[in-house]
Design an enzyme around this catalytic site. Structure first.
Site, short mmCIF file in Angstrom:
data_model
loop_
_atom_site.label_atom_id
_atom_site.label_comp_id
_atom_site.label_asym_id
_atom_site.label_seq_id
_atom_site.Cartn_x
_atom_site.Cartn_y
_atom_site.Cartn_z
N SER A 51 0.87 -1.18 0.00
CA SER A 51 0.00 0.00 0.00
C SER A 51 0.90 1.22 0.00
CB SER A 51 -0.84 -0.02 1.28
OG SER A 51 -1.48 1.22 1.49
N TYR B 272 -2.60 -1.25 10.48
CA TYR B 272 -2.50 -1.37 9.01
C TYR B 272 -1.15 -0.84 8.53
CZ TYR B 272 -4.18 -1.09 4.12
OH TYR B 272 -4.36 -1.24 2.77
P1 NAD Z 1 -11.53 -6.21 -0.21
O1 NAD Z 1 -12.14 -6.09 1.16
O2 NAD Z 1 -12.40 -6.02 -1.40
O3 NAD Z 1 -10.81 -7.63 -0.37
C1 NAD Z 1 -10.12 -8.25 0.67
C2 NAD Z 1 -10.03 -9.73 0.38
O4 NAD Z 1 -9.37 -10.37 1.50
C3 NAD Z 1 -11.41 -10.40 0.24
O5 NAD Z 1 -11.37 -11.38 -0.77
C4 NAD Z 1 -11.60 -11.06 1.60
O6 NAD Z 1 -12.47 -12.19 1.57
C5 NAD Z 1 -10.16 -11.48 1.89
N1 NAD Z 1 -9.96 -11.81 3.30
C6 NAD Z 1 -10.21 -11.05 4.41
N2 NAD Z 1 -9.96 -11.77 5.52
C7 NAD Z 1 -9.54 -13.00 5.11
C8 NAD Z 1 -9.14 -14.18 5.79
N3 NAD Z 1 -9.11 -14.26 7.13
N4 NAD Z 1 -8.77 -15.24 5.04
C9 NAD Z 1 -8.82 -15.21 3.69
N5 NAD Z 1 -9.19 -14.12 3.00
C10 NAD Z 1 -9.55 -13.02 3.71
O7 NAD Z 1 -10.31 -5.18 -0.19
P2 NAD Z 1 -9.32 -4.66 -1.33
O8 NAD Z 1 -9.41 -3.18 -1.32
O9 NAD Z 1 -9.52 -5.39 -2.59
O10 NAD Z 1 -7.90 -5.03 -0.68
C11 NAD Z 1 -7.01 -5.99 -1.21
C12 NAD Z 1 -5.58 -5.68 -0.75
O11 NAD Z 1 -5.17 -4.43 -1.30
C13 NAD Z 1 -5.43 -5.57 0.76
O12 NAD Z 1 -4.21 -6.14 1.16
C14 NAD Z 1 -5.38 -4.07 0.98
O13 NAD Z 1 -4.70 -3.71 2.16
C15 NAD Z 1 -4.64 -3.62 -0.27
N6 NAD Z 1 -4.86 -2.19 -0.60
C16 NAD Z 1 -6.11 -1.72 -0.83
C17 NAD Z 1 -6.27 -0.36 -1.11
C18 NAD Z 1 -7.62 0.24 -1.39
O14 NAD Z 1 -7.69 1.47 -1.46
N7 NAD Z 1 -8.67 -0.53 -1.57
C19 NAD Z 1 -5.14 0.47 -1.14
C20 NAD Z 1 -3.89 -0.07 -0.90
C21 NAD Z 1 -3.75 -1.40 -0.62
#
Ligand code: NAD
Length: 260
Positions: free
Chosen positions: A142, A155
């Site tokens: 991130s 986080y």
């Molecule tokens: P999201 O909530 O749409 O997806 C998260 C995924 O993780 C889902 O498939 C969920 O089922 C899975 N998950 C959660 N707990 C779990 C567990 N215990 N076991 C297995 N799977 C589990 O979120 P996203 O925005 O798609 O995030 C994906 C990644 O990208 C994360 O690591 C997040 O930190 C990172 N990220 C997101 C953003 C953003 O702005 N959305 C920015 C930077 C980084």
């Protein structure tokens, strides 16, 4: 381009992970989908992924807080398909709160899912990658792996940890044709961000509109969200031969946020 390669994408039942699964499936890779969600919906997504290029798609329900289940998912992939070429450590959760109110169980869950799960996939997959003569490890970090924001202690700590893990692994496997890189997105409009808009509004005493305008897009000079498709495309590039000398990097895709 990725025909006959296999990819495990943790947390790929929604958001960024699902988009990465789509991009890698379109490029021809066989996919292990992982994450939480409604089994009927997950089954439908697996069929959709398979239809993209005819690649094999299976769902593994491993819970990313459970080291034994994580290792088992990687071993099972190797048993079933004979190779583990690509690991994308994407599963993640968020919680926003002042540190004095931050629930210790949320700290533990964020560290387990956002950081330790990557250690467990990597430690299990690296021997298979070494014996196959190569591999790709992509960690979804991130902008918060590079800079901090208040109220996100767990986080930001986990994502900074992901940066350290990425660099250390890259050095360890550098001579085995295995690359390890971190993608560092700014804000992407997914369920994870939708949920934190409400929490951030409460933590900072702002309206949700103010949070989107001044906190979220306020951080990104382009004033645009990063899209899930852009992150999927970057993953495909990192898996290509053209990227075989890119390793140990933190790749921001953040509209200029961390250039400031
Ligand atoms: P999201 O909530 O749409 O997806 C998260 C995924 O993780 C889902 O498939 C969920 O089922 C899975 N998950 C959660 N707990 C779990 C567990 N215990 N076991 C297995 N799977 C589990 O979120 P996203 O925005 O798609 O995030 C994906 C990644 O990208 C994360 O690591 C997040 O930190 C990172 N990220 C997101 C953003 C953003 O702005 N959305 C920015 C930077 C980084």
């Amino acid at each position: 381009m990725l025909k006959d390669k296999t990819a495990i994408i943790t947390g790929s039942t929604s958001g960024i992970g699902l988009a990465i699964a789509r991009s890698l499936a379109k490029a021809g890779a066989h996919i292990v989908v992982n994450g939480l969600g409604d089994p009927v919906q997950i089954d439908k997504e697996c069929q959709n992924l398979s239809a993209l290029s005819g690649s094999k798609v299976v769902y593994d329900p491993a819970d990313m807080t459970q080291p034994a289940q994580i290792a088992q998912m990687v071993h099972k992939t190797h048993q079933n398909w004979g190779r583990v070429d690509i690991i994308v450590n994407n599963a993640g959760i968020q919680f926003v709160s002042p540190v004095e109110d931050f629930p210790p169980e949320k700290w533990d869950a964020i560290l387990a899912i956002n950081l330790s799960s990557a250690f467990h996939t990597i430690r299990t997959a690296v021997p298979y990658m070494k014996s196959a003569g190569g591999g790709r490890i992509i960690n979804l970090a991130s902008a918060h792996a590079l800079v901090a924001s208040p109220y996100k202690s767990a986080y930001v700590a986990a994502k900074h940890g992901m940066a350290g893990l990425t660099k250390s692994i890259a050095l360890e496997v550098a001579q085995h044709n295995i690359t390890c890189n971190a993608i560092c997105p700014g804000y992407v409009k997914t369920a994870l961000v939708d949920n934190q808009i409400t929490q951030t509004a409460q933590a900072r005493g702002l309206s949700e509109e103010d949070v989107i305008k001044n906190v979220i897009l306020g951080a990104q000079p382009t004033k645009k969200f990063t899209t899930v498709e852009q992150i999927g495309a970057l993953c495909v590039f990192l898996c290509s031969d053209s990227a075989d000398n890119i390793t140990g990097t933190m790749l921001p895709i953040d509209g200029g946020w961390t250039a400031q």
